[in-house]
Design a protein around this motif. Structure first.
Motif, PDB file in Angstrom:
ATOM      1  N   LEU A   1      61.193   8.020  31.507  1.00  0.00           N
ATOM      2  CA  LEU A   1      62.428   7.991  30.726  1.00  0.00           C
ATOM      3  C   LEU A   1      62.148   7.604  29.280  1.00  0.00           C
ATOM      4  N   VAL A   2      61.270   6.619  29.077  1.00  0.00           N
ATOM      5  CA  VAL A   2      60.936   6.181  27.718  1.00  0.00           C
ATOM      6  C   VAL A   2      60.190   7.281  26.968  1.00  0.00           C
ATOM      7  N   VAL A   3      59.186   7.890  27.626  1.00  0.00           N
ATOM      8  CA  VAL A   3      58.392   8.951  26.987  1.00  0.00           C
ATOM      9  C   VAL A   3      59.267  10.149  26.643  1.00  0.00           C
ATOM     10  N   LEU A   4      60.067  10.578  27.616  1.00  0.00           N
ATOM     11  CA  LEU A   4      60.923  11.740  27.385  1.00  0.00           C
ATOM     12  C   LEU A   4      62.030  11.428  26.385  1.00  0.00           C
ATOM     13  N   PHE A   5      62.469  10.173  26.351  1.00  0.00           N
ATOM     14  CA  PHE A   5      63.450   9.791  25.347  1.00  0.00           C
ATOM     15  C   PHE A   5      62.875  10.003  23.946  1.00  0.00           C
TER      16      PHE A   5
ATOM     17  N   ILE B   1      76.495  13.514  36.686  1.00  0.00           N
ATOM     18  CA  ILE B   1      76.706  12.481  37.697  1.00  0.00           C
ATOM     19  C   ILE B   1      77.247  13.083  38.994  1.00  0.00           C
ATOM     20  N   GLU B   2      77.975  14.195  38.895  1.00  0.00           N
ATOM     21  CA  GLU B   2      78.511  14.860  40.085  1.00  0.00           C
ATOM     22  C   GLU B   2      77.424  15.614  40.826  1.00  0.00           C
ATOM     23  N   ASN B   3      76.597  16.351  40.075  1.00  0.00           N
ATOM     24  CA  ASN B   3      75.517  17.129  40.686  1.00  0.00           C
ATOM     25  C   ASN B   3      74.401  17.308  39.658  1.00  0.00           C
ATOM     26  N   PRO B   4      73.477  16.338  39.566  1.00  0.00           N
ATOM     27  CA  PRO B   4      72.438  16.380  38.524  1.00  0.00           C
ATOM     28  C   PRO B   4      71.493  17.564  38.650  1.00  0.00           C
ATOM     29  N   HIS B   5      71.436  18.187  39.821  1.00  0.00           N
ATOM     30  CA  HIS B   5      70.531  19.324  40.001  1.00  0.00           C
ATOM     31  C   HIS B   5      71.287  20.635  40.183  1.00  0.00           C
ATOM     32  N   GLY B   6      72.591  20.627  39.857  1.00  0.00           N
ATOM     33  CA  GLY B   6      73.405  21.829  39.983  1.00  0.00           C
ATOM     34  C   GLY B   6      73.124  22.827  38.883  1.00  0.00           C
ATOM     35  N   THR B   7      73.758  23.971  38.988  1.00  0.00           N
ATOM     36  CA  THR B   7      73.527  25.056  38.035  1.00  0.00           C
ATOM     37  C   THR B   7      73.930  24.664  36.619  1.00  0.00           C
ATOM     38  N   ILE B   8      75.111  24.040  36.475  1.00  0.00           N
ATOM     39  CA  ILE B   8      75.591  23.663  35.137  1.00  0.00           C
ATOM     40  C   ILE B   8      74.650  22.659  34.490  1.00  0.00           C
ATOM     41  N   SER B   9      74.274  21.629  35.224  1.00  0.00           N
ATOM     42  CA  SER B   9      73.377  20.603  34.673  1.00  0.00           C
ATOM     43  C   SER B   9      72.026  21.206  34.296  1.00  0.00           C
ATOM     44  N   THR B  10      71.510  22.080  35.145  1.00  0.00           N
ATOM     45  CA  THR B  10      70.202  22.684  34.893  1.00  0.00           C
ATOM     46  C   THR B  10      70.231  23.604  33.689  1.00  0.00           C
TER      47      THR B  10
ATOM     48  N   THR C   1      71.714  21.579  23.514  1.00  0.00           N
ATOM     49  CA  THR C   1      72.284  20.590  24.434  1.00  0.00           C
ATOM     50  C   THR C   1      71.232  19.890  25.295  1.00  0.00           C
ATOM     51  N   SER C   2      70.033  20.455  25.381  1.00  0.00           N
ATOM     52  CA  SER C   2      69.016  19.905  26.288  1.00  0.00           C
ATOM     53  C   SER C   2      68.591  18.469  25.971  1.00  0.00           C
ATOM     54  N   PRO C   3      68.475  18.051  24.682  1.00  0.00           N
ATOM     55  CA  PRO C   3      68.052  16.663  24.440  1.00  0.00           C
ATOM     56  C   PRO C   3      68.959  15.635  25.108  1.00  0.00           C
ATOM     57  N   ILE C   4      70.262  15.862  25.103  1.00  0.00           N
ATOM     58  CA  ILE C   4      71.194  14.904  25.697  1.00  0.00           C
ATOM     59  C   ILE C   4      71.301  15.093  27.203  1.00  0.00           C
ATOM     60  N   VAL C   5      71.506  16.334  27.648  1.00  0.00           N
ATOM     61  CA  VAL C   5      71.721  16.596  29.074  1.00  0.00           C
ATOM     62  C   VAL C   5      70.460  16.280  29.888  1.00  0.00           C
ATOM     63  N   MET C   6      69.291  16.653  29.402  1.00  0.00           N
ATOM     64  CA  MET C   6      68.065  16.378  30.155  1.00  0.00           C
ATOM     65  C   MET C   6      67.798  14.882  30.244  1.00  0.00           C
ATOM     66  N   LEU C   7      68.082  14.145  29.172  1.00  0.00           N
ATOM     67  CA  LEU C   7      67.908  12.688  29.216  1.00  0.00           C
ATOM     68  C   LEU C   7      68.817  12.064  30.269  1.00  0.00           C
TER      69      LEU C   7
ATOM     70  N   PHE D   1      67.735  10.752  37.601  1.00  0.00           N
ATOM     71  CA  PHE D   1      67.992  11.258  38.943  1.00  0.00           C
ATOM     72  C   PHE D   1      66.779  11.983  39.531  1.00  0.00           C
ATOM     73  N   GLY D   2      65.726  12.144  38.728  1.00  0.00           N
ATOM     74  CA  GLY D   2      64.527  12.830  39.193  1.00  0.00           C
ATOM     75  C   GLY D   2      64.624  14.326  38.939  1.00  0.00           C
ATOM     76  N   VAL D   3      63.802  14.826  38.027  1.00  0.00           N
ATOM     77  CA  VAL D   3      63.810  16.244  37.668  1.00  0.00           C
ATOM     78  C   VAL D   3      62.403  16.799  37.862  1.00  0.00           C
ATOM     79  N   ASP D   4      62.301  17.999  38.418  1.00  0.00           N
ATOM     80  CA  ASP D   4      61.003  18.636  38.621  1.00  0.00           C
ATOM     81  C   ASP D   4      60.278  18.781  37.289  1.00  0.00           C
ATOM     82  N   TRP D   5      58.967  18.557  37.316  1.00  0.00           N
ATOM     83  CA  TRP D   5      58.179  18.577  36.078  1.00  0.00           C
ATOM     84  C   TRP D   5      58.235  19.930  35.382  1.00  0.00           C
ATOM     85  N   TRP D   6      58.310  21.016  36.169  1.00  0.00           N
ATOM     86  CA  TRP D   6      58.314  22.338  35.549  1.00  0.00           C
ATOM     87  C   TRP D   6      59.613  22.593  34.782  1.00  0.00           C
ATOM     88  N   GLN D   7      60.721  22.005  35.223  1.00  0.00           N
ATOM     89  CA  GLN D   7      61.969  22.139  34.482  1.00  0.00           C
ATOM     90  C   GLN D   7      61.886  21.393  33.150  1.00  0.00           C
ATOM     91  N   ILE D   8      61.295  20.193  33.194  1.00  0.00           N
ATOM     92  CA  ILE D   8      61.127  19.424  31.962  1.00  0.00           C
ATOM     93  C   ILE D   8      60.208  20.160  30.997  1.00  0.00           C
TER      94      ILE D   8
END
Length: 430
Positions: free
Chosen positions: A296-300, A351-360, A368-374, A379-386
């Motif tokens: 979280l700190v590194v990606l922040f 918060i409703e679905n961190p791995h759903g289509t909209i969030s992804t 929008t990715s800097p805020i949404v991905m943070l 919640f745990g995100v696959d490394w390839w998505q990051i």
């Protein structure tokens, strides 16, 4: 490269020597902590207030169940006629009057109870009163039907679901909110940093453009270097200011908490048993320790820098295209809308679905990715998505810097004319 260093140094020194910058650097933490102290004090005043509620219980069945507690005091007015009770409540300025009529069936009583007050009562107090009356009416109905209440009470079960992952580690029931707090805090800090210091970059460009200093500077420096230097110099000044805020704010909060008697921590409802409270606190602490804090700190830092560069280049281009801050308002929509959209998507979708289509999807879109991905990371995100998100962000930064540099190159020498979107797009062809 030497010119770029000089520009960064010049911009940094110009920012930190600015009187407004110096004043706000030391005044903002005082205002922030002062607001916390004021809110805490006002909240304490509300909690110390005793709400006195008069009761006229013509049935004689419910009044004994209304026990005075912290913040609420019940007064028995049953011996007074209703109109006299109303007059007394008004004269004594009590919180309200609860009227329970007699000579009615339990079914009719459910819809005939009245609460008299000058203002609408607090919803929590109203629900508490409804609960007391409902439980007693239920018990009376059971007795009339010959049902043993003791058997029912002893048969009641309270389910407390324990949550743990497949590794056997327990988590609290508010684990999602704990993760959302850390992700939301990171996203909010990025949003505020972009808005505050992006505007600072834009104002700096407008000031130099209107004072014609820019004409002298670009005679020896490339416009792209000047733009990047301004962004980096302002960023360093902003980071220094933010670091000072954290130190001063932390010290002031410590003083307010321990020396002035102000509790800056949220209070815990008294109805929660101490052992249950301790267990919940331990589980919440475990949830915090289980967070990917290093990631979280590194990606922040990665998204913080990337998002700031992306938006600051747009701010710099806008500053170069206009002659005043008033003229810049028509171009702020492309900046504000993605930032607000990202934050609200993070709050309501992640918060409703961190791995759903909209969030992804929104964690991949560069604006929008800097805020949404943070917000998704806790919640745990696959490394390839990051990885994909970062690659897209870096490519977008390069594209936006080149895009902004072309506007910057033409715009800084344009005076006395309010540019339109159509004209700005023409500059890209020069």
């Amino acid at each position: 490269m030497s010119n770029l260093k000089l520009i960064i140094k010049r911009e940094f020194i110009a920012r930190v020597r600015n009187k407004t910058f110096v004043v706000m650097t030391f005044l903002s933490p005082l205002i922030f902590v002062g607001m916390i102290g004021l809110i805490t004090w006002l909240t304490t005043l509300n909690k110390d207030e005793i709400r006195e509620i008069a009761i006229v219980d013509e049935t004689g069945s419910f009044e004994p169940y209304f026990k005075s507690s912290k913040g609420i005091s019940y007064i028995d007015y049953t011996n007074l006629p209703l109109n006299d009770a109303k007059d007394s409540v008004v004269i004594k300025d009590l919180y309200g009057l609860l009227y329970i009529p007699g000579n009615t069936s339990n079914k009719e009583l459910e819809k005939s109870i009245q609460f008299y007050a000058d203002e609408a009562p607090n919803i929590d107090i109203l629900q508490q009163i409804e609960k007391i009356i409902s439980e007693e009416l239920t018990h009376q109905n059971f007795k009339k039907k010959g049902v043993d209440i003791a058997v029912i009470e002893s048969s009641k079960a309270k389910v407390d679901i324990q949550i743990e992952n497949f590794l056997g580690e327990k988590t609290s029931k508010i684990s999602s909110y704990v993760k959302m707090f850390f992700g939301g805090l990171a996203g909010y800090l990025l949003l505020m940093f972009v808005v505050i210091y992006g505007n600072m970059v834009m104002r700096s460009v407008i000031e130099e453009k209107t004072s014609r200093i820019i004409e002298v500077i670009i005679s020896s420096v490339k416009p792209v270097q000047l733009m990047i230097g301004k962004i980096l110099g302002t960023t360093l000044a902003g980071v220094l200011q933010f670091f000072i805020w954290v130190i001063i704010g932390g010290v002031l909060l410590f003083i307010a908490s321990f020396y002035l008697g102000i509790d800056v921590q949220p209070t815990t409802p008294g109805q929660i048993p101490q052992d249950e409270l301790m267990e919940q606190s331990q589980l919440i602490l475990q949830d915090v320790l289980n967070l990917p804090l290093i990631s979280l700190v590194v990606l922040f830092l990665v998204y913080f820098i990337g998002g700031y560069f992306l938006y600051s280049s747009i701010y710099a281009a806008i500053g170069a295209a206009v002659d005043s801050e008033t003229d810049s308002q028509q171009f702020m929509l492309p900046i504000i809308v993605p930032l607000m959209l990202a934050f609200y998507v993070g709050v309501f979708a992640v918060i409703e679905n961190p791995h759903g289509t909209i969030s992804t999807v929104f964690s991949m879109i560069p604006l929008t990715s800097p805020i949404v991905m943070l917000m998704r990371v806790p919640f745990g995100v696959d490394w390839w998505q990051i990885l994909i998100s970062i690659v897209i962000l870096i490519a977008s930064i390069w594209f936006m810097v080149m895009f902004a540099a072309k506007i910057y190159r033409i715009g800084i020498l344009m005076y006395g004319k309010k540019p339109s979107y159509k004209e700005i797009f023409k500059w890209l062809k020069y």
